[in-house]
Design an enzyme around this catalytic site. Structure first.
Site, PDB file in Angstrom:
ATOM      1  N   TRP A  57       0.828  -1.224   0.000  1.00  0.00           N
ATOM      2  CA  TRP A  57       0.000   0.000   0.000  1.00  0.00           C
ATOM      3  C   TRP A  57       0.850   1.256   0.000  1.00  0.00           C
ATOM      4  O   TRP A  57       1.839   1.327   0.731  1.00  0.00           O
ATOM      5  CB  TRP A  57      -0.869  -0.015   1.258  1.00  0.00           C
ATOM      6  CG  TRP A  57      -1.474   1.311   1.617  1.00  0.00           C
ATOM      7  CD1 TRP A  57      -0.884   2.323   2.313  1.00  0.00           C
ATOM      8  CD2 TRP A  57      -2.794   1.770   1.285  1.00  0.00           C
ATOM      9  NE1 TRP A  57      -1.759   3.379   2.442  1.00  0.00           N
ATOM     10  CE2 TRP A  57      -2.945   3.065   1.825  1.00  0.00           C
ATOM     11  CE3 TRP A  57      -3.873   1.200   0.591  1.00  0.00           C
ATOM     12  CZ2 TRP A  57      -4.117   3.802   1.698  1.00  0.00           C
ATOM     13  CZ3 TRP A  57      -5.043   1.942   0.470  1.00  0.00           C
ATOM     14  CH2 TRP A  57      -5.154   3.238   1.017  1.00  0.00           C
ATOM     15  N   ILE A  58       0.453   2.268  -0.787  1.00  0.00           N
ATOM     16  CA  ILE A  58       1.021   3.613  -0.617  1.00  0.00           C
ATOM     17  C   ILE A  58      -0.108   4.638  -0.580  1.00  0.00           C
ATOM     18  O   ILE A  58      -1.167   4.427  -1.165  1.00  0.00           O
ATOM     19  CB  ILE A  58       2.041   4.010  -1.714  1.00  0.00           C
ATOM     20  CG1 ILE A  58       1.408   4.114  -3.112  1.00  0.00           C
ATOM     21  CG2 ILE A  58       3.202   3.038  -1.743  1.00  0.00           C
ATOM     22  CD1 ILE A  58       2.336   4.756  -4.133  1.00  0.00           C
ATOM     23  N   ASP A  60      -0.169   9.124   0.732  1.00  0.00           N
ATOM     24  CA  ASP A  60       0.276  10.509   0.482  1.00  0.00           C
ATOM     25  C   ASP A  60       1.740  10.654   0.043  1.00  0.00           C
ATOM     26  O   ASP A  60       2.628  10.032   0.643  1.00  0.00           O
ATOM     27  CB  ASP A  60       0.156  11.351   1.754  1.00  0.00           C
ATOM     28  CG  ASP A  60      -1.125  11.146   2.510  1.00  0.00           C
ATOM     29  OD1 ASP A  60      -2.000  10.420   2.027  1.00  0.00           O
ATOM     30  OD2 ASP A  60      -1.234  11.711   3.610  1.00  0.00           O
ATOM     31  N   GLN A  76       3.809   7.747   2.148  1.00  0.00           N
ATOM     32  CA  GLN A  76       3.203   6.928   3.181  1.00  0.00           C
ATOM     33  C   GLN A  76       3.123   5.500   2.646  1.00  0.00           C
ATOM     34  O   GLN A  76       2.544   5.262   1.563  1.00  0.00           O
ATOM     35  CB  GLN A  76       1.802   7.461   3.511  1.00  0.00           C
ATOM     36  CG  GLN A  76       1.813   8.851   4.131  1.00  0.00           C
ATOM     37  CD  GLN A  76       2.075   8.823   5.617  1.00  0.00           C
ATOM     38  OE1 GLN A  76       1.189   8.521   6.395  1.00  0.00           O
ATOM     39  NE2 GLN A  76       3.301   9.148   6.026  1.00  0.00           N
ATOM     40  N   TRP A 119       3.307   9.837  10.135  1.00  0.00           N
ATOM     41  CA  TRP A 119       2.361  10.299   9.117  1.00  0.00           C
ATOM     42  C   TRP A 119       2.968  11.442   8.306  1.00  0.00           C
ATOM     43  O   TRP A 119       4.142  11.760   8.428  1.00  0.00           O
ATOM     44  CB  TRP A 119       1.041  10.695   9.788  1.00  0.00           C
ATOM     45  CG  TRP A 119       0.291   9.476  10.296  1.00  0.00           C
ATOM     46  CD1 TRP A 119       0.713   8.170  10.270  1.00  0.00           C
ATOM     47  CD2 TRP A 119      -0.995   9.458  10.908  1.00  0.00           C
ATOM     48  NE1 TRP A 119      -0.243   7.358  10.819  1.00  0.00           N
ATOM     49  CE2 TRP A 119      -1.295   8.112  11.221  1.00  0.00           C
ATOM     50  CE3 TRP A 119      -1.933  10.452  11.235  1.00  0.00           C
ATOM     51  CZ2 TRP A 119      -2.502   7.741  11.830  1.00  0.00           C
ATOM     52  CZ3 TRP A 119      -3.133  10.085  11.838  1.00  0.00           C
ATOM     53  CH2 TRP A 119      -3.411   8.751  12.130  1.00  0.00           C
ATOM     54  N   SER A 120       2.100  12.095   7.537  1.00  0.00           N
ATOM     55  CA  SER A 120       2.605  12.969   6.463  1.00  0.00           C
ATOM     56  C   SER A 120       3.332  14.213   6.952  1.00  0.00           C
ATOM     57  O   SER A 120       3.119  14.690   8.065  1.00  0.00           O
ATOM     58  CB  SER A 120       1.447  13.377   5.554  1.00  0.00           C
ATOM     59  OG  SER A 120       1.079  12.240   4.819  1.00  0.00           O
ATOM     60  N   ASP A 184       0.229  16.986   9.435  1.00  0.00           N
ATOM     61  CA  ASP A 184       0.699  17.260   8.078  1.00  0.00           C
ATOM     62  C   ASP A 184       1.335  18.649   7.933  1.00  0.00           C
ATOM     63  O   ASP A 184       0.857  19.499   7.169  1.00  0.00           O
ATOM     64  CB  ASP A 184      -0.448  17.087   7.059  1.00  0.00           C
ATOM     65  CG  ASP A 184      -1.210  15.775   7.234  1.00  0.00           C
ATOM     66  OD1 ASP A 184      -0.607  14.836   7.760  1.00  0.00           O
ATOM     67  OD2 ASP A 184      -2.381  15.701   6.862  1.00  0.00           O
ATOM     68  N   GLU A 238      -6.512  18.321   5.815  1.00  0.00           N
ATOM     69  CA  GLU A 238      -5.337  17.457   5.767  1.00  0.00           C
ATOM     70  C   GLU A 238      -4.363  18.028   4.746  1.00  0.00           C
ATOM     71  O   GLU A 238      -4.755  18.705   3.793  1.00  0.00           O
ATOM     72  CB  GLU A 238      -5.729  16.040   5.349  1.00  0.00           C
ATOM     73  CG  GLU A 238      -6.635  15.348   6.342  1.00  0.00           C
ATOM     74  CD  GLU A 238      -6.860  13.866   6.029  1.00  0.00           C
ATOM     75  OE1 GLU A 238      -6.785  13.052   6.958  1.00  0.00           O
ATOM     76  OE2 GLU A 238      -7.117  13.531   4.862  1.00  0.00           O
ATOM     77  N   ASP A 271     -10.823  16.013   4.517  1.00  0.00           N
ATOM     78  CA  ASP A 271     -11.037  14.671   5.038  1.00  0.00           C
ATOM     79  C   ASP A 271     -12.494  14.231   4.845  1.00  0.00           C
ATOM     80  O   ASP A 271     -12.768  13.050   4.643  1.00  0.00           O
ATOM     81  CB  ASP A 271     -10.680  14.725   6.530  1.00  0.00           C
ATOM     82  CG  ASP A 271     -10.645  13.371   7.169  1.00  0.00           C
ATOM     83  OD1 ASP A 271     -10.491  12.381   6.440  1.00  0.00           O
ATOM     84  OD2 ASP A 271     -10.778  13.295   8.401  1.00  0.00           O
TER      85      ASP A 271
HETATM   86  N1  DQQ Z   1      -2.784  10.464   5.444  1.00  0.00           N
HETATM   87  C1  DQQ Z   1      -1.804  10.517   6.494  1.00  0.00           C
HETATM   88  C2  DQQ Z   1      -2.187  11.669   7.332  1.00  0.00           C
HETATM   89  C3  DQQ Z   1      -2.940  12.527   6.387  1.00  0.00           C
HETATM   90  C4  DQQ Z   1      -3.725  11.538   5.597  1.00  0.00           C
HETATM   91  C5  DQQ Z   1      -1.788   9.201   7.215  1.00  0.00           C
HETATM   92  C6  DQQ Z   1      -4.208  12.059   4.280  1.00  0.00           C
HETATM   93  O1  DQQ Z   1      -1.055  12.328   7.872  1.00  0.00           O
HETATM   94  O2  DQQ Z   1      -3.747  13.459   7.051  1.00  0.00           O
HETATM   95  O3  DQQ Z   1      -1.408   8.156   6.346  1.00  0.00           O
HETATM   96  O4  DQQ Z   1      -4.433  11.049   3.340  1.00  0.00           O
END
Ligand code: DQQ
Length: 573
Positions: A57-58, A60, A76, A119-120, A184, A238, A271
């Site tokens: 899986w990928i 952001d 990610q 996370w991002s 983020d 996000e 989101d």
């Molecule tokens: N994906 C990340 C978050 C972000 C979200 C987690 C957006 O940091 O807000 O994998 O797709």
């Protein structure tokens, strides 16, 4: 790992694995599937020239940067499965944004400040040519915090190892911030007052927020009294992105630039709807406020980079070629169980150069020029009239992986249909008026990934309307017949095309077709749409490409060029 009995598991599988038109809040969590290693890696739908790791899986794009002649791309990544979970920062490097070398993950949960997730986030290049990453960590209490990481060895050209100092986190959700909606961080920019600034995405009730932080040393950060910007009714912001664009020309500008001749872009990924939107506006640096121009809506209904499957995007300034480049994630639209079966999920859209349209009202995006190095065998169609109801096949190349550029000439607009002012949502209008619904001027465009009898096809097309204010262009992706496989989510997408059709008498379209993705750029990159599709007949040599016209008015293919696309070196595969 959560254990479930068989019945409960079946219920979860049926209810949550069908991505059936419903909007997903945040990432869907399938604990049972998170660490299921890929048994096989399916090639039927794997893209050839879009960014993908070998498996799993990928989501952001993270921290893209150009450093000492190398493009770094982090993302990610779940190293253990084909659904979201176990998230680390995957890392690949390239000298051309097209051929990629995978190196070891740059960040993975290892410390209290990120034990539940890395996370991002974004990269900033500090004075002295020192890159640094800021990212969101999820701590033992599941609070979202912001952390800093530095390359271990600046003389390693690939910057393989990253160090996370123990003084992290460097930004905590204090009493005023929702600890589960604080993530983020953007690339930081330096102000004339000697302070660094950045924003972090958040929300207060239904108000989306770009919370601003300031720092003198990049390590101690203080929350500003008010956010850089916020908008009611948009929910969690996000992956915010904030950067200047030049008011003239196509060159990009560094994030820290300020002064005359610049406009600013604020983009947020919502989101709630899983769509992004951006506004253009002015940055008042002295009071740290961003004021959007009145030219597009600031409520999520306005301008988007892409009106299709494109999310969590991020730009960076490419110092090498003096351009701003946009990366965005295109999620699968099959089910999670399909993804586990495929052994992978998610691709990144082709990196796009971004600049301001001469009208100052929108951005223009175009695939980076390097993608053209993958163009192989070419076919062309010149000056070909496509009559009402006619379909013209473009043959001679393998169109399951192709780059297609076409310019349509509209000699007369006599049969154009009137625009109904009740039509405010382009996606809904495209849903009502799919590729088979006959019109006046349009629908005309391409049928990509089509089977010979067109039982399968993904239609990419324009329709034009007249209104008292002038002509209105609509661009659609209609994948309703993209596969004969039952039960798949096949959303129609649409966006307005802001171009003076009468003046130009021409409308252009470019589509990058890559096995399970169709990524289209209308009117020279003014309206972009990406769709994920899963044909079962129109595969490899059985994929066909057509030009169609279901409008009453004839249209002319002024010029069409299509190239078969070659495979770059993609992370070792
Ligand atoms: N994906 C990340 C978050 C972000 C979200 C987690 C957006 O940091 O807000 O994998 O797709």
């Amino acid at each position: 790992m959560v254990t479930m009995n068989r019945v409960a598991w079946l219920v979860v599988a049926v209810l949550c694995c069908l991505r059936n038109g419903a909007v997903e809040g945040f990432h869907a969590v399938y604990e049972e599937l998170m660490s299921v290693p890929a048994a096989v890696v399916d090639n039927q739908y794997r893209t050839v020239f879009h960014f993908q790791p070998p498996r799993n899986w990928i989501n952001d794009p993270n921290g893209p940067m150009y450093y000492n002649g190398i493009y770094h791309f982090f993302y990610q990544y779940n190293p253990y499965g084909a659904v979201w979970g176990n998230i680390v920062w995957g890392h690949s490097v390239s000298t051309d944004l097209i051929n990629w070398i995978a190196v070891e993950p740059a960040l993975y949960p290892s410390k209290p400040f990120d034990v539940n997730g890395c996370w991002s986030g974004s990269a900033t290049i500090l004075p002295g040519n020192k890159p640094v990453i800021l990212y969101t960590g999820v701590d033992p209490k599941n609070r979202q915090v912001q952390n800093i990481a530095f390359p271990k060895n600046l003389s390693d050209p690939y910057l393989r190892e990253w160090v996370k100092p123990d003084y992290n986190p460097i930004m905590d959700p204090d009493s005023g911030v929702n600890a589960s909606a604080f993530r983020d961080p953007t690339t930081a920019w330096y102000g004339s007052d000697g302070h660094w600034r950045l924003v972090v995405g958040s929300k207060r009730k239904h108000r989306g927020l770009a919370i601003m932080y300031r720092s003198k040393d990049f390590i101690h950060w203080i929350k500003a009294k008010h956010p850089l910007h916020s908008a009611n009714g948009t929910g969690m912001w996000e992956c915010p992105d904030f950067y200047p664009v030049s008011m003239e020309g196509k060159l990009g500008v560094d994030t820290a630039e300020y002064g005359n001749g610049l406009k600013y872009v604020l983009k947020n990924s919502l989101d709630v709807t899983r769509y992004e939107y951006y506004t253009l506006g002015t940055y008042l640096r002295d009071i740290d406020r961003y004021i959007p121009d009145g030219t597009s809506a600031d409520d999520g209904s306005g301008l988007r980079y892409d009106y299709g499957n494109f999310y969590a995007s991020k730009t960076f300034y490419d110092e090498g070629k003096k351009r701003r480049i946009l990366w965005g994630w295109s999620n699968e639209s099959d089910s999670s169980l399909d993804d586990v079966g495929k052994g992978w999920a998610g691709i990144e859209a082709i990196p796009r150069a971004v600049w301001l349209d001469t009208n100052g009202r929108q951005l223009i995006q175009w695939p980076v020029e390097e993608i053209e190095t993958l163009r192989g065998k070419q076919v062309s169609v010149m000056n070909k009239n496509v009559k009402s109801g006619e379909v013209v096949e473009v043959s001679g190349i393998m169109t399951s992986q192709a780059d297609v550029e076409v310019t349509f000439q509209l000699s007369t607009l006599d049969k154009i249909e009137p625009f109904d002012s009740m039509w405010t949502d382009p996606q809904k209008l495209c849903e009502q008026k799919g590729a088979d619904v006959t019109g006046g001027v349009g629908p005309f465009g391409l049928l990509a990934l089509a089977s010979a009898n067109r039982e399968e096809q993904t239609a990419v097309f324009f329709r034009l309307y007249s209104s008292p204010k002038g002509y209105i262009g609509l661009m659609c992706h209609d994948p309703s017949r993209s596969t004969v496989r039952p039960g798949l989510y096949k959303p129609t997408f649409g966006g307005w095309v802001d171009v003076d059709i009468k003046k130009n008498g021409m409308l252009s379209l470019r589509s990058l077709i890559d096995r399970s993705v169709v990524e289209s750029f209308g009117a020279e990159g003014r309206t972009c749409i990406t769709s994920r599709v899963y044909p079962s007949v129109a595969v490899d040599g059985d994929a066909h490409l057509f030009v169609f016209n279901n409008g009453a008015e004839d249209v002319k293919i002024s010029e069409l060029k299509a190239w078969e696309m070659m495979k770059p070196s993609m992370n070792g595969i």
